[in-house]
Motif scaffolding. Structure first.
Motif, PDB file in Angstrom:
ATOM      1  N   ILE B  42      31.665  24.656  83.497  1.00 15.75           N
ATOM      2  CA  ILE B  42      31.396  24.463  84.768  1.00 15.75           C
ATOM      3  C   ILE B  42      31.118  25.648  85.636  1.00 15.75           C
ATOM      4  O   ILE B  42      30.201  25.416  86.552  1.00 15.75           O
ATOM      5  N   LEU B  45      27.268  26.094  84.936  1.00 16.41           N
ATOM      6  CA  LEU B  45      26.425  25.291  85.555  1.00 16.41           C
ATOM      7  C   LEU B  45      26.249  25.456  87.101  1.00 16.41           C
ATOM      8  O   LEU B  45      25.088  25.282  87.566  1.00 16.41           O
ATOM      9  N   ASN B  46      27.391  25.727  87.595  1.00 22.43           N
ATOM     10  CA  ASN B  46      27.278  26.016  88.990  1.00 22.43           C
ATOM     11  C   ASN B  46      26.433  27.094  89.270  1.00 22.43           C
ATOM     12  O   ASN B  46      25.728  27.432  90.248  1.00 22.43           O
ATOM     13  N   MET B  49      22.919  26.193  89.310  1.00 20.95           N
ATOM     14  CA  MET B  49      22.342  25.729  90.454  1.00 20.95           C
ATOM     15  C   MET B  49      22.243  26.678  91.567  1.00 20.95           C
ATOM     16  O   MET B  49      21.115  26.627  92.216  1.00 20.95           O
ATOM     17  N   GLU B  50      22.942  27.661  91.690  1.00 25.45           N
ATOM     18  CA  GLU B  50      22.619  28.909  92.627  1.00 25.45           C
ATOM     19  C   GLU B  50      21.379  29.591  92.346  1.00 25.45           C
ATOM     20  O   GLU B  50      20.518  29.878  93.040  1.00 25.45           O
ATOM     21  N   GLU B  52      18.910  28.441  90.635  1.00 28.96           N
ATOM     22  CA  GLU B  52      17.516  27.344  91.114  1.00 28.96           C
ATOM     23  C   GLU B  52      17.259  27.604  92.336  1.00 28.96           C
ATOM     24  O   GLU B  52      16.067  27.627  92.738  1.00 28.96           O
ATOM     25  N   ASP B  53      18.422  27.669  93.515  1.00 27.85           N
ATOM     26  CA  ASP B  53      17.977  27.673  94.752  1.00 27.85           C
ATOM     27  C   ASP B  53      17.482  29.002  95.278  1.00 27.85           C
ATOM     28  O   ASP B  53      16.446  28.954  95.915  1.00 27.85           O
ATOM     29  N   ILE B  57      13.272  27.116  91.707  1.00 33.56           N
ATOM     30  CA  ILE B  57      12.867  26.669  90.497  1.00 33.56           C
ATOM     31  C   ILE B  57      13.646  25.701  89.798  1.00 33.56           C
ATOM     32  O   ILE B  57      15.026  25.296  90.220  1.00 33.56           O
ATOM     33  N   SER B  58      13.516  24.971  88.625  1.00 34.98           N
ATOM     34  CA  SER B  58      14.201  23.942  87.988  1.00 34.98           C
ATOM     35  C   SER B  58      14.697  24.553  86.758  1.00 34.98           C
ATOM     36  O   SER B  58      13.857  24.974  86.026  1.00 34.98           O
ATOM     37  N   ILE B  59      15.896  24.709  86.439  1.00 35.96           N
ATOM     38  CA  ILE B  59      16.222  25.281  85.027  1.00 35.96           C
ATOM     39  C   ILE B  59      17.167  24.114  84.546  1.00 35.96           C
ATOM     40  O   ILE B  59      18.255  23.713  84.599  1.00 35.96           O
ATOM     41  N   PRO B  60      16.330  23.366  83.208  1.00 32.12           N
ATOM     42  CA  PRO B  60      17.109  22.412  82.695  1.00 32.12           C
ATOM     43  C   PRO B  60      18.385  23.092  81.828  1.00 32.12           C
ATOM     44  O   PRO B  60      18.283  24.115  81.195  1.00 32.12           O
ATOM     45  N   ILE B  61      19.580  22.182  82.212  1.00 25.24           N
ATOM     46  CA  ILE B  61      20.814  22.955  81.508  1.00 25.24           C
ATOM     47  C   ILE B  61      20.710  22.925  79.806  1.00 25.24           C
ATOM     48  O   ILE B  61      21.418  23.630  79.298  1.00 25.24           O
ATOM     49  N   ASN B  62      19.950  21.835  79.407  1.00 25.06           N
ATOM     50  CA  ASN B  62      19.957  21.991  77.836  1.00 25.06           C
ATOM     51  C   ASN B  62      19.472  22.938  77.236  1.00 25.06           C
ATOM     52  O   ASN B  62      19.565  23.416  76.085  1.00 25.06           O
TER      53      ASN B  62
END
Lengths: 397, 85
Positions: B42, B45-46, B49-50, B52-53, B57-62
């Protein structure tokens, strides 16, 4: 560390959290007496941690239907929907779900978990994108992993955050599936569906809504969040489960997109598993009928929800933002949550204990699930017991 | 993307990981996120998101399944930033 040593390490971590063999997870229910009472060990307990929202587990109509199906069709189908496992009942239940949601297509899956796994992995694949809420249920997350699509999360119910991530997708939005839930299982809060639909219409994408916890609970006829918001026609795919308000096991997906039917040929969680047993299908059909005309059950459920939510709030417990059938007390530490859970059991109340990392944002939760069969007195007893324990929990460090 | 951008990514990751974990652990590019920092899924993943912001950009978590060290995470973010510019 070898494979077995890794499991030993995980077991040691669990034991450190739950000392003295406390069996908060997978606790054995020795006898079940009704929709609200059971025996755990030598205690007769009040069940406040089930998903039996309408209280239909012992509905005579459902029990009778299941008995008749076993007598007529046997105990199992012994095959998948793709092969020999599509009986009249499976197809009838699909027609009844399509009718309930005024949709052209419906698919029944063997579990609710597989409904999400099968729908998501059937709709998207490698190179596509799924945009999911950060608090999504494991079945959604696992469906996304199985699909091989790129997974992007937005902050739970945060529409500014969701919009930011939609914007970044650019042209990829054309192959993006957005996923939200009617009611989230941890804190019982609802998705801001109107805002999600607005963003979908602005940027594009396909929207899937999981009504697992909201089916039977929200809306005049019990359709879920799509009904209370009047947005049924704005949602592309709806999934749900039979194992909560419908009191059996299984899952479904409905849609007005005719392409849903193609999932029967590409979705492994649909194809490569045995279909639900005849008794399961029969009791689900009977329960769906009760659910559709069950506005009195919903009235009672919501009266219970509001009563318990207000009582816990007044005492000072930190709860989710709105009353609902899932009422979770957020507790500062896992130790405090465990103590509260144990004390409630000693007062003959069974609730769910949820510890990190299962709970969102590292929280620890003591979660109640209210149902329509609870009496006003039972709800009051639960509220009074939580109140009595509040001080003890908050002095425990 | 320039070398200074890569340094910026590395600094952000080290700073945030330091906040998220035991302050006594020295975080270097070779630090293993799981075995050394014990960072749970968790938190990771958080953190994504930080990031990305921070870099829009978009970082696919897979794609994180191949990431073990801070350097591997920085490399991934850097690569995505370059392709999205």
């Amino acid at each position: 560390m070898n494979l077995l040593e890794k499991l030993d390490a995980a077991a040691a971590a669990r034991k450190a959290l739950l000392p003295n063999g406390v069996g908060a997870f997978g606790i054995p229910i020795e006898e079940i007496f009704s929709a609200t009472e059971a025996r755990i060990g030598d205690r007769r307990v009040l069940l406040m941690g089930t998903n039996n929202y309408l209280g239909l587990t012992f509905a005579p109509e459902c029990i009778r239907a299941a008995h008749e199906a076993i007598d007529k069709e046997g105990t199992g189908t012994t095959g998948s929907r793709m092969a020999n496992g599509s009986y009249f009942g499976h197809r009838a239940l699909e027609r009844e779900f399509a009718d309930f949601y005024q949709c052209s297509s419906s698919i029944v899956f063997t579990t609710g978990y597989q409904a999400n796994l099968g729908t998501i992995s059937g709709l998207v694949g490698p190179g596509d994108t799924v945009l999911i809420d950060g608090d999504s249920h494991a079945s959604i997350f696992d469906g996304c992993i199985l699909s091989g699509a790129n997974i992007i999360r937005f902050k739970h119910n945060d529409m500014a955050d969701m919009e930011k991530r939609l914007r970044r997708l650019g042209d990829n939005i054309e192959t993006t599936l957005i996923i939200a839930e009617g009611i989230y299982s941890m804190l019982g809060d609802q998705a801001p569906l109107a805002d999600i639909v607005q963003l979908k219409n602005k940027y594009g994408g396909i929207l899937l809504l999981d009504e697992a916890h909201s089916l039977g609970v929200l809306g005049k006829s019990g359709q879920g969040l799509v009904e209370t918001t009047g947005l049924l026609n704005e949602v592309d795919f709806i999934t749900g489960t039979f194992s909560k308000s419908l009191c059996s096991i299984g899952g479904f997906c409905v849609s007005n997109h005719p392409q849903l039917e193609q999932l029967r040929y590409v979705s492994h969680p649909y194809i490569f598993t045995a279909s639900p047993s005849p008794a399961t299908i029969a009791s689900t059909r009977a329960a769906l009928e009760l659910l559709r005309k069950g506005s009195h059950l919903r009235d009672k459920l919501w009266s219970n929800c509001r009563q318990l939510y207000a009582q816990l709030k007044e005492v000072g417990y930190q709860l989710g933002p709105d009353p609902g059938p899932v009422i979770a007390a957020v507790v500062a530490t896992p130790q405090q949550a465990l103590l509260l859970w144990q004390q409630l059991l000693e007062h003959n109340i069974y609730v769910n204990l949820i510890l990190p990392p299962a709970a969102p944002e590292g929280k620890s939760l003591v979660r109640c699930s209210v149902n329509a069969a609870h009496t006003t007195e039972e709800i009051r007893y639960v509220g009074d017991t939580f109140a009595k324990l509040y001080g003890a929990i908050n002095t425990q460090t | 993307m320039t070398e200074s951008n890569y340094d910026e990514i590395m600094k952000l990751l080290c700073d945030r990981l330091s906040d998220l974990t035991n302050a006594d652990v020295l975080i270097t590019p070779e630090t293993n996120l799981i075995s050394q920092l014990s960072i749970d899924s968790i938190k990771l993943l958080n953190l994504i998101m930080e990031v990305e912001d921070a870099f829009d950009i978009s970082i696919p978590i897979n794609v994180l399944t191949d990431v073990q060290t801070v350097r591997e995470l920085a490399d991934l973010v850097h690569k995505i930033k370059i392709t999205s510019s």
